[in-house]
Design a protein around this motif. Structure first.
Motif, mmCIF file in Angstrom:
data_model
loop_
_atom_site.group_PDB
_atom_site.id
_atom_site.type_symbol
_atom_site.label_atom_id
_atom_site.label_comp_id
_atom_site.label_asym_id
_atom_site.label_seq_id
_atom_site.Cartn_x
_atom_site.Cartn_y
_atom_site.Cartn_z
ATOM 1 N N MET A 116 0.858 -1.184 0.000
ATOM 2 C CA MET A 116 0.000 0.000 0.000
ATOM 3 C C MET A 116 0.895 1.235 0.000
ATOM 4 O O MET A 116 1.933 1.260 0.628
ATOM 5 C CB MET A 116 -0.902 -0.021 1.237
ATOM 6 C CG MET A 116 -1.807 1.175 1.317
ATOM 7 S SD MET A 116 -3.062 1.066 2.606
ATOM 8 C CE MET A 116 -2.098 1.100 4.068
ATOM 9 N N SER A 144 -0.834 -2.220 -5.547
ATOM 10 C CA SER A 144 -0.992 -2.571 -4.135
ATOM 11 C C SER A 144 -2.055 -1.694 -3.464
ATOM 12 O O SER A 144 -2.819 -2.177 -2.619
ATOM 13 C CB SER A 144 0.336 -2.480 -3.388
ATOM 14 O OG SER A 144 0.826 -1.165 -3.386
ATOM 15 N N GLU A 163 -5.583 -3.040 -1.907
ATOM 16 C CA GLU A 163 -6.022 -2.687 -0.558
ATOM 17 C C GLU A 163 -7.444 -2.129 -0.575
ATOM 18 O O GLU A 163 -8.276 -2.471 0.280
ATOM 19 C CB GLU A 163 -5.070 -1.666 0.063
ATOM 20 C CG GLU A 163 -5.351 -1.350 1.502
ATOM 21 C CD GLU A 163 -5.027 -2.483 2.458
ATOM 22 O OE1 GLU A 163 -5.619 -2.498 3.552
ATOM 23 O OE2 GLU A 163 -4.202 -3.333 2.122
#
Length: 73
Positions: free
Chosen positions: A1, A35, A39
């Motif tokens: 993230m 990423s 998420e």
């Protein structure tokens, strides 16, 4: 993230509670960062599992609350 966003910001985004500018920024970065996109998808999936419960108080409870508040003025 991406370290740019906190979990709270992503949750606000998931619940559509962030500002329009913040929403656009998250979407722009998520379009390039897998990423972050992943998420967000995990948070959206988790949101779907939370039951949509509606609570309503008994009329007698509401009446007691109203009576109490009128006495406090």
């Amino acid at each position: 993230m991406v370290d740019t966003f906190t979990l709270n910001q992503l949750i606000r985004y998931t619940y559509q509670e962030c500002s329009p500018d913040e929403r656009l920024l998250i979407e722009e970065i998520a379009s390039e960062d897998w990423s972050l996109r992943e998420e967000i998808e995990i948070l959206k999936a988790a949101k779907r599992f939370i039951p949509q419960v509606l609570f309503s108080a008994k009329p007698s409870s509401l009446e007691r609350i109203m009576n109490y508040s009128q006495k406090q003025v």
